[in-house]
Design a protein around this motif. Structure first.
Motif, PDB file in Angstrom:
ATOM      1  N   SER A  47       0.826  -1.201   0.000  1.00 15.02           N
ATOM      2  CA  SER A  47       0.000   0.000   0.000  1.00 15.02           C
ATOM      3  C   SER A  47       0.859   1.249   0.000  1.00 15.02           C
ATOM      4  CB  SER A  47      -0.925   0.015   1.229  1.00 15.02           C
ATOM      5  OG  SER A  47      -1.543   1.269   1.388  1.00 15.02           O
ATOM      6  N   VAL A  48       0.648   2.128  -0.994  1.00 21.86           N
ATOM      7  CA  VAL A  48       1.352   3.406  -0.989  1.00 21.86           C
ATOM      8  C   VAL A  48       0.862   4.290   0.152  1.00 21.86           C
ATOM      9  CG1 VAL A  48       1.874   3.351  -3.455  1.00 21.86           C
ATOM     10  CG2 VAL A  48      -0.254   4.429  -2.677  1.00 21.86           C
ATOM     11  N   SER A  49      -0.378   4.069   0.603  1.00 29.31           N
ATOM     12  CA  SER A  49      -0.899   4.841   1.734  1.00 29.31           C
ATOM     13  C   SER A  49      -0.180   4.451   3.022  1.00 29.31           C
ATOM     14  CB  SER A  49      -2.408   4.608   1.874  1.00 29.31           C
ATOM     15  OG  SER A  49      -3.094   4.999   0.698  1.00 29.31           O
ATOM     16  N   VAL A  50       0.038   3.160   3.216  1.00 31.03           N
ATOM     17  CA  VAL A  50       0.820   2.701   4.366  1.00 31.03           C
ATOM     18  C   VAL A  50       2.264   3.167   4.227  1.00 31.03           C
ATOM     19  CG1 VAL A  50       1.714   0.661   5.568  1.00 31.03           C
ATOM     20  CG2 VAL A  50      -0.674   0.722   4.803  1.00 31.03           C
ATOM     21  N   LEU A  51       2.810   3.042   3.042  1.00 33.34           N
ATOM     22  CA  LEU A  51       4.205   3.387   2.782  1.00 33.34           C
ATOM     23  C   LEU A  51       4.494   4.854   3.099  1.00 33.34           C
ATOM     24  CD1 LEU A  51       6.871   2.235   1.494  1.00 33.34           C
ATOM     25  CD2 LEU A  51       6.028   3.173  -0.665  1.00 33.34           C
ATOM     26  N   ASN A  52       3.562   5.737   2.744  1.00 38.94           N
ATOM     27  CA  ASN A  52       3.801   7.170   2.881  1.00 38.94           C
ATOM     28  C   ASN A  52       3.293   7.767   4.192  1.00 38.94           C
ATOM     29  OD1 ASN A  52       5.047   8.190   0.273  1.00 38.94           O
ATOM     30  ND2 ASN A  52       3.357   6.975  -0.517  1.00 38.94           N
ATOM     31  N   ALA A  53       2.696   6.946   5.042  1.00 36.84           N
ATOM     32  CA  ALA A  53       2.209   7.450   6.328  1.00 36.84           C
ATOM     33  C   ALA A  53       3.380   7.978   7.148  1.00 36.84           C
ATOM     34  CB  ALA A  53       1.484   6.348   7.079  1.00 36.84           C
ATOM     35  N   GLY A  54       3.292   9.239   7.560  1.00 38.64           N
ATOM     36  CA  GLY A  54       4.335   9.832   8.381  1.00 38.64           C
ATOM     37  C   GLY A  54       5.522  10.352   7.622  1.00 38.64           C
ATOM     38  N   ALA A  67      -3.482  17.718  -2.352  1.00 33.20           N
ATOM     39  CA  ALA A  67      -3.692  16.789  -3.459  1.00 33.20           C
ATOM     40  C   ALA A  67      -3.019  15.452  -3.162  1.00 33.20           C
ATOM     41  CB  ALA A  67      -3.143  17.385  -4.754  1.00 33.20           C
ATOM     42  N   PHE A  68      -1.853  15.510  -2.538  1.00 30.15           N
ATOM     43  CA  PHE A  68      -1.162  14.281  -2.168  1.00 30.15           C
ATOM     44  C   PHE A  68      -1.964  13.498  -1.132  1.00 30.15           C
ATOM     45  CE2 PHE A  68       1.841  12.198   0.805  1.00 30.15           C
ATOM     46  CZ  PHE A  68       2.325  11.222  -0.055  1.00 30.15           C
ATOM     47  N   GLN A  73      -5.572   8.955   0.251  1.00 28.05           N
ATOM     48  CA  GLN A  73      -6.864   8.489   0.756  1.00 28.05           C
ATOM     49  C   GLN A  73      -7.583   7.659  -0.305  1.00 28.05           C
ATOM     50  OE1 GLN A  73      -8.029   8.701   3.869  1.00 28.05           O
ATOM     51  NE2 GLN A  73      -9.787   7.477   3.220  1.00 28.05           N
ATOM     52  N   ALA A  74      -7.559   8.147  -1.547  1.00 24.00           N
ATOM     53  CA  ALA A  74      -8.218   7.416  -2.631  1.00 24.00           C
ATOM     54  C   ALA A  74      -7.559   6.069  -2.888  1.00 24.00           C
ATOM     55  CB  ALA A  74      -8.203   8.260  -3.908  1.00 24.00           C
ATOM     56  N   PRO A  78      -8.848   0.663  -4.046  1.00 29.73           N
ATOM     57  CA  PRO A  78      -8.476  -0.472  -4.903  1.00 29.73           C
ATOM     58  C   PRO A  78      -7.649  -1.534  -4.186  1.00 29.73           C
ATOM     59  CG  PRO A  78      -8.232   1.586  -6.094  1.00 29.73           C
ATOM     60  CD  PRO A  78      -8.504   1.958  -4.679  1.00 29.73           C
ATOM     61  N   VAL A  79      -6.701  -1.124  -3.336  1.00 27.67           N
ATOM     62  CA  VAL A  79      -5.843  -2.129  -2.699  1.00 27.67           C
ATOM     63  C   VAL A  79      -6.600  -2.892  -1.614  1.00 27.67           C
ATOM     64  CG1 VAL A  79      -4.779  -0.720  -0.875  1.00 27.67           C
ATOM     65  CG2 VAL A  79      -3.470  -2.546  -1.973  1.00 27.67           C
ATOM     66  N   ARG A  80      -7.540  -2.245  -0.966  1.00 29.12           N
ATOM     67  CA  ARG A  80      -8.368  -2.972   0.003  1.00 29.12           C
ATOM     68  C   ARG A  80      -9.215  -4.027  -0.697  1.00 29.12           C
ATOM     69  NH1 ARG A  80     -10.384   2.128   3.787  1.00 29.12           N
ATOM     70  NH2 ARG A  80      -8.993   1.712   5.568  1.00 29.12           N
ATOM     71  N   VAL A  81      -9.758  -3.682  -1.847  1.00 22.48           N
ATOM     72  CA  VAL A  81     -10.562  -4.650  -2.599  1.00 22.48           C
ATOM     73  C   VAL A  81      -9.685  -5.803  -3.081  1.00 22.48           C
ATOM     74  CG1 VAL A  81     -11.966  -4.985  -4.674  1.00 22.48           C
ATOM     75  CG2 VAL A  81     -12.315  -2.968  -3.236  1.00 22.48           C
TER      76      VAL A  81
END
Length: 214
Positions: A47-54, A67-68, A73-74, A78-81
């Motif tokens: 997950s790029v969301s997990v990767l970029n957290a913090g 925007a980032f 968030q968006a 898809p990755v959860r599905v």
């Protein structure tokens, strides 16, 4: 599932986020490699969301950090599905589901991810109710476990995609075009050679172009 280093047939495992364009190019390259080399490719979620957290906001978003944050968030949907589909059918389903999502997101430029998810599930023949996972954290533990399994051998100061190959693991390769045919095979041979040397760490140059998917 991890690489089988005891077999003469190289095992390649790639960790992807459906939203990441660089991962998409690498995934298409690896499918080309399967056509010209005797390799087996497996796909796993990260997950790029997990990767970029913090992390700091990337340079290209410095003028518009909101925007980032909106993109991160968006990216959960898809990755959860994909994670929910793997939980239901096994990770083998990710190859086709990722392809169905990626064609829409990257090659067609579709931005309505709810529609992308619905159409991709239909194309692969998966239950439509998996789409509900996009807005749920039910599978986040499983997603983070897969993410960490991919990242563990390479460390946390790199990005996506992640490739495990021949007993080694790397961030990348970062390529902006999809190698085809024997060119794809020769690039794979080079990477396999580097992976056989346990003391290889990094090879890099400045990137001067954006990804192109044709």
């Amino acid at each position: 599932m991890t690489e089988d280093t005891t077999s003469a047939r190289p095992r390649v495992d790639m960790w992807f986020d459906p939203m990441d364009p660089w991962s998409w190019i690498v995934s298409r390259w690896l499918l080309e490699v399967e056509q010209v080399r005797d390799v087996e490719v497996g796909f796993h979620v990260m997950s790029v969301s997990v990767l970029n957290a913090g992390r700091d906001v990337p340079e290209q978003y410095r003028d518009d950090p909101e925007a980032f944050l909106a993109r991160m968030q968006a990216a959960w949907g898809p990755v959860r599905v994909a994670t929910a589909a793997a939980a239901l059918k096994g990770e083998e389903v990710l190859r086709d589901l990722y392809s169905a999502m990626g064609v829409r997101i990257h090659e067609r430029g579709e931005k309505d991810y709810a529609v992308v998810i619905k159409e991709a599930l239909d194309e692969v023949g998966l239950p439509s109710d998996l789409a509900a996972a996009a807005g749920s954290d039910e599978y986040d533990g499983r997603l983070k476990e897969s993410h960490e399994r991919g990242m563990r051998p390479v460390g946390n100061d790199v990005g996506s995609p992640i490739v495990h190959i021949g007993g080694g693991a790397f961030f990348g390769p970062v390529i902006s075009r999809i190698p085809r045919g024997e060119v794809a095979g020769r690039i794979f041979d080079s990477l396999l050679g580097l992976s056989s040397f346990p003391h290889f760490w990094e090879l890099k140059r400045s990137r001067t172009e954006e990804p192109e998917f044709t």
